[in-house]
Design an enzyme around this catalytic site. Structure first.
Site, PDB file in Angstrom:
ATOM      1  N   HIS A   1      18.075 -14.265   0.247  1.00 29.78           N
ATOM      2  CA  HIS A   1      17.115 -13.290  -0.274  1.00 29.78           C
ATOM      3  C   HIS A   1      17.129 -12.025   0.591  1.00 29.78           C
ATOM      4  CE1 HIS A   1      14.345 -16.163  -2.748  1.00 29.78           C
ATOM      5  NE2 HIS A   1      15.605 -16.217  -3.115  1.00 29.78           N
TER       6      HIS A   1
ATOM      7  N   GLU B   1      14.725 -10.232   2.102  1.00 32.20           N
ATOM      8  CA  GLU B   1      13.975 -10.233   3.364  1.00 32.20           C
ATOM      9  C   GLU B   1      14.703 -11.093   4.401  1.00 32.20           C
ATOM     10  OE1 GLU B   1      12.977 -11.099   0.340  1.00 32.20           O
ATOM     11  OE2 GLU B   1      10.858 -10.633  -0.014  1.00 32.20           O
TER      12      GLU B   1
ATOM     13  N   CYS C   1       8.907 -14.194  -1.648  1.00 36.06           N
ATOM     14  CA  CYS C   1       8.719 -15.492  -2.298  1.00 36.06           C
ATOM     15  C   CYS C   1       7.962 -16.420  -1.365  1.00 36.06           C
ATOM     16  CB  CYS C   1      10.065 -16.090  -2.677  1.00 36.06           C
ATOM     17  SG  CYS C   1      11.125 -16.499  -1.273  1.00 36.06           S
TER      18      CYS C   1
ATOM     19  N   CYS D   1      10.654 -16.734   1.974  1.00 34.17           N
ATOM     20  CA  CYS D   1      10.579 -15.530   2.812  1.00 34.17           C
ATOM     21  C   CYS D   1       9.215 -15.377   3.472  1.00 34.17           C
ATOM     22  CB  CYS D   1      10.953 -14.302   1.996  1.00 34.17           C
ATOM     23  SG  CYS D   1      12.686 -14.360   1.471  1.00 34.17           S
TER      24      CYS D   1
HETATM   25 ZN    ZN Z   1      12.577 -14.789  -0.748  1.00 34.25          ZN
END
Ligand code: ZN
Length: 175
Positions: free
Chosen positions: A62, A64, A99, A109
């Site tokens: 992801h 981040e 998320c 994250c």
């Molecule tokens: Zn995430």
């Protein structure tokens, strides 16, 4: 530091969110995730510490996560230790709210942000998001509460929603 008016503050947030969005456009569109971009900024020195986008690093990564991992790697650290090199006043900008649950079983994250508070290091204290996560893959995002409970401010700055969502859902089937 100069006192910023609210409007200047919002313009500053928007310019960093636009930068995050420019990274989101580098993310390969896929039907199973969102193309998100993230930028970590040292707001005291007005310096960009790291950037990331969905699937930038190997694996199902992801934005981040990539942002934090790249900063850690630059300093020869593992991602879980990145809090050691995050200065006070660091703000994480992300086009979509982080998320809080991942169907893949990877660490969400939100947890990656929470663990930047490490020993005497304050870690990330502010997260600025461009849009909420659409409820397509998971139910309502409770990440904001988890972050707020840990004393981390979560701001939603409006103005870029349609651009952010167009980039985020580029690989999705249109209904
Ligand atoms: Zn995430």
């Amino acid at each position: 530091m100069d006192r910023k008016t609210d409007d200047e503050q919002i313009q500053r947030h928007l310019s960093y969110l636009r930068l995050a969005l420019s990274f989101a456009t580098k993310s390969p569109p896929k039907p199973t995730n969102y193309c998100v971009g993230a930028v970590l900024v040292d707001t005291v020195r007005n310096e960009i510490l790291s950037t990331g986008y969905t699937l930038e690093l190997e694996g199902n990564t992801h934005a981040e996560q990539c942002c934090l991992t790249k900063l850690a790697n630059k300093q020869g650290l593992q991602e879980e230790e990145v809090g050691k090199v995050i200065p006070e006043g660091a703000v994480l900008y992300t086009t979509m709210e982080p998320c809080w649950v991942r169907l893949s079983g990877n660490l969400p994250c939100v947890q990656r942000i929470l663990r930047t508070k490490l020993g005497e290091h304050a870690g990330i204290r502010t997260v600025v998001c461009g849009v909420r996560e659409p409820e397509k893959f998971v139910n309502e995002n409770h990440g904001r509460k988890l972050l707020n409970d840990a004393g981390i401010a979560v701001l939603y700055v409006s103005g870029l929603e349609s651009d952010i969502l167009a980039v985020a859902t580029a690989g999705h089937e249109k209904e």
